[in-house]
Design an enzyme around this catalytic site. Structure first.
Site, PDB file in Angstrom:
ATOM      1  N   HIS A 180     -15.207   0.619   3.640  1.00 54.57           N
ATOM      2  CA  HIS A 180     -14.940   1.962   4.148  1.00 54.57           C
ATOM      3  C   HIS A 180     -16.068   2.935   3.813  1.00 54.57           C
ATOM      4  O   HIS A 180     -15.979   4.104   4.131  1.00 54.57           O
ATOM      5  CB  HIS A 180     -13.632   2.501   3.552  1.00 54.57           C
ATOM      6  CG  HIS A 180     -12.419   1.798   4.071  1.00 54.57           C
ATOM      7  ND1 HIS A 180     -11.816   0.764   3.389  1.00 54.57           N
ATOM      8  CD2 HIS A 180     -11.703   1.952   5.215  1.00 54.57           C
ATOM      9  CE1 HIS A 180     -10.772   0.333   4.080  1.00 54.57           C
ATOM     10  NE2 HIS A 180     -10.686   1.031   5.194  1.00 54.57           N
ATOM     11  N   SER A 184       0.800  -1.225   0.000  1.00 58.01           N
ATOM     12  CA  SER A 184       0.000   0.000   0.000  1.00 58.01           C
ATOM     13  C   SER A 184       0.834   1.277   0.000  1.00 58.01           C
ATOM     14  O   SER A 184       0.321   2.349  -0.314  1.00 58.01           O
ATOM     15  CB  SER A 184      -0.932   0.027   1.200  1.00 58.01           C
ATOM     16  OG  SER A 184      -1.783  -1.092   1.130  1.00 58.01           O
ATOM     17  N   CYS A 202      -7.669   2.431   1.868  1.00 56.28           N
ATOM     18  CA  CYS A 202      -8.769   1.663   1.292  1.00 56.28           C
ATOM     19  C   CYS A 202      -8.315   1.033  -0.031  1.00 56.28           C
ATOM     20  O   CYS A 202      -7.907   1.718  -0.954  1.00 56.28           O
ATOM     21  CB  CYS A 202      -9.961   2.581   1.039  1.00 56.28           C
ATOM     22  SG  CYS A 202     -11.272   1.741   0.137  1.00 56.28           S
TER      23      CYS A 202
END
Lengths: 611, 373
Positions: A364, A321, A377
């Site tokens: 989310h 991420s 997310c």
């Protein structure tokens, strides 16, 4: 065919005779000079050959030191006693075995095999039997030496590393020159038995560190008395290497790394100078200083965690991420979507039957770019990735330095930046949407070294300058002359519209400060830490049933964390990778916090509650 | 192509003495190589097996070449020359950079040095050129323009490799072949005069254009004590080796300089120093006598050749061998600068060995096909 007329034949005959006379005269000249050298001056040369009169003594140059930015020694030379033999001069090797095995601290049998091995090599070269003798051993051996010709004790400098494990991968080690290196290096004056850099900086900066050997010509009479004052050239000591790293800070970073494997890279974002570079596990460099024992070598080589590998520049990980900043940047820069563009995350994305999960299975809800980064997310970036397409993502990833070496060392790995063209070339297959989706969260084929991730972080911190990181600050010759001084090298600047980076910067600040930010554990009161977490999957996660400690070590995710501080006079960019460390926010973020707090001379604030 | 196998006559005419000389020399070379590598420990024996392999190849090539009449070389001379030049250019372009110079070409597992063969090709081309011209009074300056162009192309290619030693050998060989072909008296005088005038210019150019390592070798030649552990090292150590050989040498495999490994490249260009150290003055004189016999025999073959081409070719082959031997031994003794010329038949190295044997094969070929008396 033109047959020879008698005329020409006579000509040739005459010329051949002249040639014959010239040839024989020149050969006679050779014979006469041989006569002169061998018979008239012969005895003189015999003496020289037996080194009774003139002796060339090589004066080896001391190797340059490697020191940290504060001048603390990281690699230096210490005198040590070496016991060696010249097999061709040994009259009675069994006597040596009998007399010296005990003082040398080995058994007769072992010493005999070592001596036999030495005897199979060049006969009149000195072969080192044991290095690093203690004073006690030296005195014991010395008392026996008179009776054993061919064996000798010498004082030789040995390379030692006072900080032991600190920077072990970067400093590297020395070793005896190999036959191959000797052929290549003969012109540079290397001799059998010389020590030469085998890895790391010791190898890369060999030419600087080595110095220049000197020599001395002694004339000695038969009794070994010196006749004349020696002629010669004094050796030139090698240049010192000053690193960009502060050993104390480096050591701190190594000490806080309690997990078994991983890496920390800290850079100065404006210069690319390395502040700390940790690769765990490491090893004690001093193991190599007097020739590494076979057992230790085997142990290091077969260790499942590969302690000899420098993970910071050779470990390949999915950036996970932390990579999301790249598609986010691409979207804003190319105006594909604005910061207000929203995706509703329901915990997963259904891509024509294939399910891609978000880390938060409950979803989310509707998120814009800022929230998507803060809460990391996945669904948002799946959708964004599909909008951008793989080529655009790869283009921006390349701009951030992925897929090519950073240029710090020839040993580093370039990682892999996949593109549809690359896939067609390598697998002969077309790129699928599913792969775009995994690429946009930094998974899949994409791999990078911790250093590359740190360089990306630095580029985010310094306004888009992609730097060539450096570990050597300067090299200083013995006389104080600076031979090389590091100047920051901006490889390129990422083109960007106004406000693009600011948007990401706000999001990265919120990652730490927001109460739902994934990087809360990196919070330091009073310091504006920007960060992004990442959790890199090692195997394809099927279900989420197991707790962390129920998953076998090798299937656990890598924890990744990047952070920077750029609004203080001293700036820093950090990348942390903890192998199989679980979640990035959970297990890598605290390390980054400690590193940053230490850098600013603050005590570790701990995992603070809400501000 | 004329293959003249069946004549029993032919075998009788083959100069076995010449072949035997070459074989003896190369066996001496193997013995010296064995002594040289024995000091290097187990890894050295690889050199020996390789050299034996090269010797076998050289014998096979020579034997095959004897089946063809050397007029074959006459007919194909310019193609051989062109091919040699082309290979030199290709080597320069693609050639692997070894020790800073581009003189090797790799064919499978072998590494060949094309310049070794270019020397022979150059001699063939010169022989062809002069054998086709008839100038009863000797060649004039104008006649020399073509052959000079012929020589300068390969010499230039060798020089930029950079291989000064081979370039020097090629120059000397070409010059002697031209002299052997015969110059008119006025040309000879003019050339001598020009050489005397040009000498200072060459000296000046050499001073400015030689490569660093070449210049260093030349300076150390003039003053070996300049840097005894650096460039002068070879000369000093090989002089010590030669000198300590004395009259009868220290005995085979007993040379202190050899066994002490004072000479890093002793098995190639400096192998003569091992002979001198271990076999002494007697051994050296014996070796030089063998060479002298080879050269004298070769010159007599040149004189007895059936045609112009054969005579020139034979003379050129002798000069190739002689130039190598003289320059190499003089260099090892410190009479000439270290320019890196191998000792024919003796030095380790396949290309040089094969080329030397081919020279001998050419000589045998010419003598076997001389006119019946």
């Amino acid at each position: 065919m033109n047959e020879l007329s008698t005329d020409i034949k006579a000509d040739y005959s005459l010329r051949a005779r002249i040639a014959g006379i010239v040839i024989l005269a020149l050969i006679l000249l050779l014979v006469v000079s041989l006569w002169r050298i061998q018979l008239i001056q012969g005895s003189e040369y015999i003496d020289q050959a037996h080194s009774n009169r003139t002796r060339f003594i090589r004066l080896p140059a001391a190797r340059g030191k490697i020191v940290d930015i504060q001048g603390r020694d990281l690699a230096r030379n210490t005198p040590s006693f070496v016991f060696s033999v010249i097999p061709g001069k040994l009259h009675n090797s069994s006597e040596i075995v009998r007399k010296l095995s005990a003082p040398l601290g080995t058994t007769e049998e072992k010493l005999r095999t070592v001596l036999d091995k030495a005897a199979s090599g060049p006969k009149f070269m000195s072969h080192v039997i044991k290095r690093n003798l203690s004073l006690e051993e030296v005195s014991l051996i010395k008392s026996k030496l008179v009776e054993t010709p061919g064996a000798s004790l010498e004082v030789k400098p040995v390379r030692t590393y006072p900080e032991k494990e600190t920077l072990c991968h970067i400093i590297g080690s020395l070793g005896e020159i190999s036959a191959d290196e000797l052929t290549k290096g003969a012109a540079q004056g290397y001799h059998i038995g010389d020590l030469i850099g085998k890895s790391g900086l010791e190898r890369e900066y060999e030419a600087y560190l080595r110095g220049e050997d000197g020599w001395e010509q002694l004339e000695i009479d038969a009794k070994g008395r010196q006749l004349r004052s020696p002629a010669g050239k004094s050796p030139k000591q090698g240049a010192d290497l000053v690193l960009t790293v502060d050993a104390k800070f480096q050591k701190f970073c190594e000490d806080i790394f309690y997990q078994s494997a991983g890496s920390i890279v800290a850079l100065e974002p404006d210069t690319g100078r390395i502040l700390a570079m940790v690769s765990k596990p490491g090893f004690d460099l001093n193991l190599f200083s007097s020739g590494i024992s076979e057992r230790n070598w085997k142990e290091l080589n077969t260790d499942a965690l590969h302690p000899l590998e420098n993970r910071a520049i050779r470990g390949l990980y999915s950036p996970a991420s932390t990579f999301k900043l790249v598609p986010a940047f691409a979207a804003l820069q190319d105006k594909i979507v604005g910061p207000q563009w929203k995706v509703t995350c329901k915990g997963e994305l259904d891509l024509s039957g294939q399910i891609f999960r978000c880390w938060n299975q409950y979803g989310h809800g509707a998120v814009g770019m800022r929230r998507a980064i803060v809460e990391s997310c996945d669904t948002y970036f799946y959708e964004l990735g599909l909008k951008l397409g793989p080529d655009r993502i790869s283009k921006y990833a390349a701009l951030f330095g992925f897929g090519i070496p950073t240029g710090i060392s020839p040993q580093e790995l370039p990682g892999l930046l996949p593109t549809p063209a690359w896939k067609a070339r390598t697998y002969g297959d077309i790129w699928k949407d599913g792969e775009t989706v995994t690429l946009s969260i930094g998974q899949g084929y994409l791999t990078a070294t911790p250093l590359q991730i740190a360089v990306m972080t630095a580029a985010l911190a310094n306004g888009g300058k992609v730097l060539r990181p450096a570990i050597v600050r300067r090299t200083v010759a013995r006389d104080g002359n600076i031979l090389f001084e590091h100047e920051p090298v901006v490889r390129w600047t990422i083109p960007m519209g106004s406000g693009v980076l600011a948007e990401l910067e706000r999001a990265m600040a919120d990652v730490v400060s927001d109460k739902r930010g994934t990087g809360k554990k990196a919070r330091i009161p009073g310091i504006n830490v920007h960060a992004k977490t990442g959790t890199s999957q090692v195997i394809r996660a099927k279900k989420r049933t197991k707790d962390d400690d129920q998953i076998p070590y090798h299937e656990r995710t890598h924890a990744i964390f990047i952070a920077y501080v750029n609004d203080m006079p001293k700036k820093i960019a950090v990348a942390v990778v903890v192998e199989h460390g679980g979640g990035g926010g959970l297990n890598a973020a605290p390390l980054a916090r400690k590193v940053i707090a230490e850098y600013y001379g603050m005590p570790d604030p701990g995992e603070s509650p809400q501000p | 192509m004329t293959v003249s196998l069946p004549q029993t006559n032919y075998l009788r005419r083959v100069d076995w003495f010449m072949g035997l000389l070459a074989l003896t020399l190369s066996c001496i070379g193997l013995a010296l190589l064995f002594s040289a590598v024995s000091a290097m420990g187990p890894s050295g024996s690889l050199f020996l097996t390789r050299q034996i392999m090269w010797l076998c190849l050289a014998l096979i090539f020579s034997a095959i070449s004897l089946l063809f009449d050397y007029s074959f070389l006459d007919r194909w001379a310019f193609w051989i020359y062109a091919l040699a030049l082309l290979i030199l250019i290709v080597t320069w372009g693609l050639g692997k950079v070894t020790a800073g110079s581009r003189r090797w070409i790799e064919i499978g597992f072998m590494r060949l040095q094309p310049s070794e063969f270019a020397k022979i090709a150059l001699v063939i081309a010169l022989a062809k050129h002069f054998s086709g011209m008839d100038r009863p009074g000797g060649y004039t300056l104008a006649d020399l323009i073509q052959p000079l162009v012929l020589c300068s192309a390969p010499i230039f290619m060798v020089l930029i490799q950079p291989d000064l030693g081979t370039a020097v050998v090629m120059t000397i060989v070409s010059a002697s072949v031209i002299l052997f072909a015969g110059l008119s008296r006025t040309t000879l005088l003019r050339l001598t005069g020009a050489a005397l005038c040009l000498a200072p210019v060459v000296y000046f150019l050499g001073d400015h254009m030689l490569l660093d390592y070449q210049r260093r070798r030349l300076t150390t030649f003039l003053n070996p004590d300049f840097d005894p552990l650096g460039a002068g090292y070879h000369i000093i150590q090989s002089q010590i080796a030669i000198g300590s050989g004395g009259a009868f040498g220290m005995g085979y495999m007993q040379g202190a300089q050899n066994q002490l490994m004072f000479l890093p490249v002793k098995h190639t260009d400096f192998i003569f120093s091992i002979l001198a150290e271990e076999w002494g003055f007697m051994g050296c004189v014996a070796l030089l006598a063998l060479y002298a016999a080879l050269f004298v025999k070769g010159l007599s073959i040149a004189v007895g050749a059936r045609d112009n081409f054969g005579a020139l070719l034979a003379f050129g082959s002798v000069m190739i061998l002689f130039t190598h031997v003289f320059i190499n031994i003089a260099m090892v003794m410190g009479l000439l600068p270290v320019v890196g010329v191998p000792l024919s038949f003796i030095s380790y190295g396949g290309s040089s060995l094969i080329a030397s044997f081919l020279c001998v094969a050419v000589l045998i070929n010419i003598s076997a096909r001389r006119l019946p008396f």
